[in-house]
Write a protein that holds these residues in place. Structure first.
Motif: not given
Length: 395
Positions: A235-255
């Motif tokens: 869910d966090a990755l889906l919320a952090a993706r742009d219109s092309y499906g690229t994930v904002d790496r700032a949303a990644l967890r520490h592990d």
């Protein structure tokens, strides 16, 4: 398969970029298939996709149930050789649709595909002078006005902030995975999945599989692969993706860890879901795969020779012509009135239809001692003559 009914290539007079249209087969005078845009798109690719659409439509043909209103159409596909992020892309799209306008008006129903969202296709179609990218099907409807309202209402439905139209295809892909697990008597909990592509299809597939209890251990986008053997926060990755499906790496967890772009192939997982580009798995990189199943959410992601090598090593490919057919079918189930503009109804109908179809394909493969793809082709071979006898080749 026979030679396509219509095959053409258009060259843009402004950019020299090319677009392709292949109408593989008409049923009741109409063919269905999306329009994609990607750098390097070829006529051969579009022809293969059009043949696949003929198969997808035939696989959903149900002559036994008189209550079913959707009668499958023929197969077609369009493709434009251009990076969708090119600043010139939208203008090329509009000019292509203007050039093929007579086909869209009379026989080709189209919509979003790789590189193009439905809202962009709709906007470009209007600018090209079209009433709708699916207007060719209108004469087949009992009540055109009601059908168009129903489809528009369905496109307005959102679930957790995601459009229903973006979710139904992934619902069908996820159900395909679950049927395979059920037949193998494997528990959902703990089954690991790696997904290539977190756009419309890949994102929705990951969402439904995670909700079913499977563990999404890797997802890949244009920046690379994000992995976590303990499971990613989908869910966090889906919320952090742009219109092309690229994930904002700032949303990644520490592990969560970032790996190379092709690492999604080799992570420890029981299921791989290629949901991005065609020809993703070839004869070289297939050697990295240890998964038990590859479930084709994208169109033509596994090359035929690679599939043969995978089969020898015990990896089963569930083919695109069945697995990702839910999106196309949902359009028509809704427009023809088999379902309404309701998410629960759409998901229930999609799950039931895909479960029956995947189950039939796997049972046929087991009975024939062949691959699921060969079984799907055999089912189509059984149904196409019946469709031809009922509707003819061109009407």
């Amino acid at each position: 398969m026979t030679t396509p009914l219509i095959s053409l290539t258009w060259t843009d007079h402004v950019t020299d970029r090319q677009g392709h249209l292949v109408i593989d087969r008409l049923v009741r005078g109409v063919a269905s298939g999306g329009l994609r845009m990607r750098e390097g798109c070829t006529l051969e690719e579009v022809a293969g996709l059009a043949r696949g659409m003929t198969m997808k439509e035939a696989l959903h043909y149900n002559a036994e149930d008189p209550s079913v209103r959707y009668i499958p159409l023929g197969g077609a596909k369009g493709g434009i050789d251009c990076d969708p992020q090119d600043p010139r892309a939208y203008g090329i799209l509009v000019r292509f649709l203007r050039a093929v306008r007579p086909y869209v008006e009379t026989m080709w129903t189209t919509g979003e595909d790789l590189g193009l969202s439905q809202d962009i296709v709709d906007r470009a179609a209007a600018e090209a002078g079209l009433a709708s990218p699916v207007q060719a099907v209108y004469p087949l409807l009992d009540d055109e006005a009601a059908a168009r309202r129903r489809l528009a209402d369905a496109f307005a439905v959102e679930v957790d902030g995601i459009g229903l139209d973006e979710l139904v295809g992934g619902c069908g892909v996820a159900e395909s995975v679950l049927v395979a697990l059920d037949r193998a008597e494997m528990a959902y909990e703990g089954t690991r999945v790696s997904v290539q592509g977190l756009g419309t299809m890949g994102g929705a597939t990951a969402r439904f599989l995670a909700r079913a209890g499977l563990k999404i251990v890797a997802v890949a986008d244009v920046k690379g692969t994000v992995a976590n053997p303990a499971g990613l926060d989908v869910d966090a990755l889906l919320a952090a993706r742009d219109s092309y499906g690229t994930v904002d790496r700032a949303a990644l967890r520490h592990d969560d860890v970032e790996l190379a772009g092709d690492a999604w192939l080799s992570v420890d997982a029981e299921v791989l879901v290629p949901a991005a580009v065609s020809y993703a798995v070839d004869t070289v990189n297939q050697a990295q795969i240890t998964a038990r199943w590859i479930v084709e959410a994208a169109n033509m992601p596994v090359l035929p020779e690679a599939e043969k090598l995978l089969a020898r090593r015990g990896t089963t490919v569930l083919p695109d012509v069945v697995v990702n057919s839910g999106t196309n079918a949902w359009w028509w189930w809704t427009l023809f009135g088999d379902i309404g503009a309701d998410a629960d109804e759409a998901f229930t109908y999609t799950r039931r239809s895909m479960r029956a179809l995947i189950g039939q394909m796997l049972a046929r493969a087991e009975a024939d001692g062949t691959t699921p793809r060969a079984a799907a082709h055999a089912i189509v071979a059984d149904r196409l003559p019946a469709i031809t006898e009922r509707f003819g080749w061109y009407r």
